[in-house]
Design a protein around this motif. Structure first.
Motif, PDB file in Angstrom:
ATOM      1  N   ASN A 219       0.835  -1.266  -0.203  1.00  0.00           N
ATOM      2  CA  ASN A 219       0.114  -0.240   0.074  1.00  0.00           C
ATOM      3  C   ASN A 219       0.830   1.208   0.000  1.00  0.00           C
ATOM      4  OD1 ASN A 219      -2.451  -1.352  -0.357  1.00  0.00           O
ATOM      5  ND2 ASN A 219      -2.629  -1.708   2.109  1.00  0.00           N
ATOM      6  N   GLY A 220       1.982   1.267   0.693  1.00  0.00           N
ATOM      7  CA  GLY A 220       2.957   2.369   0.550  1.00  0.00           C
ATOM      8  C   GLY A 220       3.109   2.671  -0.962  1.00  0.00           C
ATOM      9  N   LEU A 221       3.538   1.602  -1.669  1.00  0.00           N
ATOM     10  CA  LEU A 221       4.085   1.908  -3.195  1.00  0.00           C
ATOM     11  C   LEU A 221       2.812   2.302  -3.918  1.00  0.00           C
ATOM     12  CD1 LEU A 221       6.049  -1.144  -3.878  1.00  0.00           C
ATOM     13  CD2 LEU A 221       7.024   1.082  -3.228  1.00  0.00           C
ATOM     14  N   LYS A 222       1.521   1.775  -3.553  1.00  0.00           N
ATOM     15  CA  LYS A 222       0.390   2.081  -4.239  1.00  0.00           C
ATOM     16  C   LYS A 222      -0.024   3.711  -4.239  1.00  0.00           C
ATOM     17  CE  LYS A 222      -2.479  -2.027  -3.898  1.00  0.00           C
ATOM     18  NZ  LYS A 222      -3.489  -2.619  -3.161  1.00  0.00           N
ATOM     19  N   SER A 223       0.495   4.150  -2.883  1.00  0.00           N
ATOM     20  CA  SER A 223       0.173   5.732  -2.453  1.00  0.00           C
ATOM     21  C   SER A 223       1.309   6.660  -3.223  1.00  0.00           C
ATOM     22  CB  SER A 223       0.225   5.834  -0.858  1.00  0.00           C
ATOM     23  OG  SER A 223       0.194   6.956  -0.770  1.00  0.00           O
ATOM     24  N   LEU A 224       2.514   5.945  -3.309  1.00  0.00           N
ATOM     25  CA  LEU A 224       3.573   6.772  -3.970  1.00  0.00           C
ATOM     26  C   LEU A 224       3.347   6.838  -5.550  1.00  0.00           C
ATOM     27  CD1 LEU A 224       6.924   5.445  -2.348  1.00  0.00           C
ATOM     28  CD2 LEU A 224       6.102   7.497  -2.255  1.00  0.00           C
ATOM     29  N   THR A 225       2.893   5.783  -6.093  1.00  0.00           N
ATOM     30  CA  THR A 225       2.641   5.540  -7.633  1.00  0.00           C
ATOM     31  C   THR A 225       1.528   6.735  -7.807  1.00  0.00           C
ATOM     32  OG1 THR A 225       3.459   3.808  -7.897  1.00  0.00           O
ATOM     33  CG2 THR A 225       2.142   4.431  -9.355  1.00  0.00           C
ATOM     34  N   ALA A 226       0.485   6.711  -6.954  1.00  0.00           N
ATOM     35  CA  ALA A 226      -0.578   7.504  -7.383  1.00  0.00           C
ATOM     36  C   ALA A 226      -0.296   9.027  -7.130  1.00  0.00           C
ATOM     37  CB  ALA A 226      -1.801   7.234  -6.409  1.00  0.00           C
ATOM     38  N   SER A 227       0.578   9.277  -6.185  1.00  0.00           N
ATOM     39  CA  SER A 227       1.084  10.943  -5.683  1.00  0.00           C
ATOM     40  C   SER A 227       1.985  11.271  -6.596  1.00  0.00           C
ATOM     41  CB  SER A 227       1.696  11.144  -4.384  1.00  0.00           C
ATOM     42  OG  SER A 227       0.294  10.624  -3.585  1.00  0.00           O
ATOM     43  N   LEU A 228       2.736  10.378  -7.392  1.00  0.00           N
ATOM     44  CA  LEU A 228       3.827  10.821  -8.009  1.00  0.00           C
ATOM     45  C   LEU A 228       3.538  11.051  -9.462  1.00  0.00           C
ATOM     46  CD1 LEU A 228       6.950   9.035  -6.341  1.00  0.00           C
ATOM     47  CD2 LEU A 228       6.500  11.536  -6.437  1.00  0.00           C
TER      48      LEU A 228
END
Length: 191
Positions: free
Chosen positions: A115-124
């Motif tokens: 979920n941390g990577l999901k959040s990063l990918t969405a925000s970046l």
């Protein structure tokens, strides 16, 4: 130094002493090692940050102060503030699909349920940041993966943890200094 020469190295984890020894905090452990005792400062992007040089390379080390699942906002905020393009962002995170102690380095890819990577990918706005994946192994038996990553490393794992954290920190230094391919050749663990 042109601003575009600076790197952003982010360790993923959860804030607070309750989570400090958790498998999910492997990223925090690695950036703490890289900070080498330098003082973390609160940044307005909801992160702790250290501006430093690693082997002559300008870098901002960061730990989001949000929980893992909301890491993207702080990382995106830091990238904008320091004007760091996605190709100069390195994210260090725990990875269940890799055996404990193993490292995998790559550019881009999916979240693998992280979920941390999901959040990063969405925000970046995309997945093409560099990743240092710190193996924590699979949960035993039918243990819920969410429970597993929020548990501390076992006593046996803690015996090797310092060495593994140091190795991951060295891998990050190599990425910054010599590039991803060179770091993969040295640190990428075959499984």
């Amino acid at each position: 130094m042109a601003e575009t020469e600076r790197w952003l190295v982010v360790g993923l984890g959860n804030p607070g002493p309750k989570y400090a020894g958790n498998r999910h905090n492997a990223g925090f452990m690695v950036v703490d090692d890289l900070a080498d005792g330098e003082r973390w400062k609160a940044h307005r992007a909801h992160a702790e940050a250290v501006e430093t040089r690693l082997d002559g390379v300008a870098v901002v080390l960061a730990k989001p102060r949000t929980y893992m699942n909301l890491s993207g906002g702080p990382v995106s905020g830091l990238a904008k503030f320091y004007k760091v393009p996605m190709e100069r962002i390195v994210v260090v995170h725990d990875e269940m699909d890799i055996d404990f102690g193993a490292l995998k380095l790559k550019k881009g890819g999916g979240s693998g349920g992280h979920n941390g990577l999901k959040s990063l990918t969405a925000s970046l706005g995309g997945p093409d940041y560099l990743r240092v994946r710190f193996g924590v192994g699979r949960p035993p038996g039918r243990m819920d993966p969410a429970v597993y990553v929020l548990r501390d490393f076992s006593s046996a794992e803690r015996g090797e943890l310092g060495l593994n954290v140091g190795r991951a920190a060295d891998a990050v230094r190599t990425v910054l200094r010599d590039g991803l391919e060179r770091a993969q050749n040295i640190y990428h663990t075959a499984v």
